[in-house]
Every structure is written in C-alpha cells, then in structure tokens.
Scaffold this active site. Structure first.
Site, PDB file in Angstrom:
ATOM      1  N   LYS A  26       0.865  -1.182   0.000  1.00  0.00           N
ATOM      2  CA  LYS A  26       0.000   0.000   0.000  1.00  0.00           C
ATOM      3  C   LYS A  26       0.897   1.226   0.000  1.00  0.00           C
ATOM      4  O   LYS A  26       1.743   1.390   0.892  1.00  0.00           O
ATOM      5  CB  LYS A  26      -0.851  -0.013   1.266  1.00  0.00           C
ATOM      6  CG  LYS A  26      -2.322   0.193   1.030  1.00  0.00           C
ATOM      7  CD  LYS A  26      -3.056   0.032   2.351  1.00  0.00           C
ATOM      8  CE  LYS A  26      -4.480   0.489   2.235  1.00  0.00           C
ATOM      9  NZ  LYS A  26      -5.181   0.403   3.516  1.00  0.00           N
ATOM     10  N   ILE A  27       0.699   2.080  -0.996  1.00  0.00           N
ATOM     11  CA  ILE A  27       1.529   3.277  -1.146  1.00  0.00           C
ATOM     12  C   ILE A  27       0.612   4.494  -1.069  1.00  0.00           C
ATOM     13  O   ILE A  27      -0.377   4.569  -1.811  1.00  0.00           O
ATOM     14  CB  ILE A  27       2.229   3.277  -2.534  1.00  0.00           C
ATOM     15  CG1 ILE A  27       3.015   1.980  -2.770  1.00  0.00           C
ATOM     16  CG2 ILE A  27       3.047   4.538  -2.753  1.00  0.00           C
ATOM     17  CD1 ILE A  27       4.447   1.989  -2.323  1.00  0.00           C
TER      18      ILE A  27
END
Ligand code: G3P
Length: 224
Positions: free
Chosen positions: A85-86
C-alpha cells in the site's frame, strides 16, 4: 461479483471472518497494525499465511519514493500474497512506477485517494489497485460513494483495469452502495461485516419460528 475484503490486522477477527467464507482479501494500514501486540513482521507473515493466496495490503511508512521502494521490496519478500500500500502523492507515484519496472514487479495499492485525477495518475503509474476513502470524504461533507462511481465510470470508459477498492467503509450502507455503483472490492472493518450479516427482523423471525415450534410440540394452536 464484488469482493469483500476485511480491513483489519487483528488475528482473531481475521480467523473468524475467514470462517464465514466471504472474504477474498485483506487490507491493513499503520493505525490498524500498531493496535496489535504482535511485532510488525510476525503479524505480516501470520496474516499472509492465514489469507493463503488471497491478497494482503500492507502499507509503507516512508514519505519519499526511495524509502517507499525499499520498504515495498522488503514487505514483498515477507510473503507472496503481499500487496504494498503506497500513499497517493508525487513520491507515491514515483515509487509505484519504479516498483512496476524490471523483473521483480511489486503489486501496489495506492491508498488515500480522494479524487478521480488521483485515481487516474495512480493507474497510469502502474497501480494494481486504487483505494478511494468513502468515509473520510463523507466526513468533510463530500460524497464518498459518488467518488467511487465517478472513478468507475472513467476507468470503464478508458479501459483501465486497475481494481477499485472502496475503503474507509463506516457502515453497511456504504458496502451495498459501493457494490451498486460497481466497485470491484469493498474493504470492511469486522464491526461492519457483523452488521452486514444481521437484521433485526431476521432475529425476530428466528425467535418466532422456534417459539411456534415449541408451542406446536406442546399441542398449542399456532395463530397468524
Ligand atoms: O482501508 C482504509 C481504512 O482503514 C480507513 O478507514 O475509518 O480510518 O477512515 P477509516
């Protein structure tokens, strides 16, 4: 069919939700991870093992692209079903782009998406998933489900195959509305999952059937 992911890092919740047979993936975030007593890497590995081949989103903490890439590669090495998850932003886009180059690609879920343009940029950079946050948009008086609908319309028209995760779900209505507008995935806290399964009239119905059954066995007449 819309997929239901669990938004949790709690092992008991995950095991219980999995036993219902309705969960196709899992999302975490730093807030959820730090609530748990287990060490971070142990938790990541344990959750990924429980989820078997289903995707597990784990978020990076770095705020610069280079750090995000480094963390992402480390996380991706913990288990084959890790999705990194960015957070949305220029640094996040750079990281997603780099993680999609070369031999060892890392699947990315771009999080904290609050506009169609952010979703478009994330998709262009190579995100496998984008996570618009419905609840947090509703909190500031905007239309969370409306954003999901717009992203779906644009992605469909443009033939973009990045999957849309309706996130920051606060209540069961969010889930059915996200499904109705065509979200691929809704990620729900365990409290909401439990609410989804229940309805007061279902409980009353079960009670009445059992009461009628008992009365009939006692030889009483069943009205209605
Ligand atoms: O999946 C993102 C979600 O965990 C954020 O939810 O309720 O903190 O806005 P919330």
């Amino acid at each position: 069919m819309v997929q239901i992911y669990l938004d949790s890092a709690n092992l008991q919740e995950i095991e219980e939700a999995l036993s219902w047979g309705v969960i196709s993936g899992l999302t975490t975030n730093p807030t959820l991870m730090c609530k748990e007593a287990e060490p971070f890497e142990f938790l990541v590995k344990k959750i990924c093992a429980l989820m078997e081949t289903n995707p597990v989103s784990v978020e990076v903490l770095s705020t610069i692209a280079e750090g995000m890439v480094k963390e992402a590669r480390h996380l991706a090495n913990q288990a084959p079903n890790v999705v990194v998850k960015i957070p949305m932003g220029v640094e996040g886009l750079k990281a997603v782009y780099r993680l999609n180059q070369g031999e060892e690609k890392v699947s990315c879920n771009v999080t904290l998406v609050f506009s169609v343009n952010q979703a478009l940029l994330a998709a262009r950079a190579g995100a496998a998933y984008v996570s618009p946050f419905l609840g947090r948009l509703d909190d500031i008086g905007w239309d969370g489900v409306g954003l999901v609908r717009e992203i779906i319309e644009v992605f469909t028209r443009q033939g973009i195959d990045t999957r849309i995760i309706a996130a920051s779900i606060r209540h069961p209505r969010h889930v059915h509305e996200a499904a109705a507008v065509g979200a691929h995935i809704a990620t729900v806290p365990f409290s909401v999952l439990k609410q989804m399964a229940r309805h007061p009239l279902t409980d009353i119905g079960v009670e009445r059937f059992l009461a009628d059954w008992d009365r009939a066995r006692r030889g009483e007449e069943i009205g209605r």
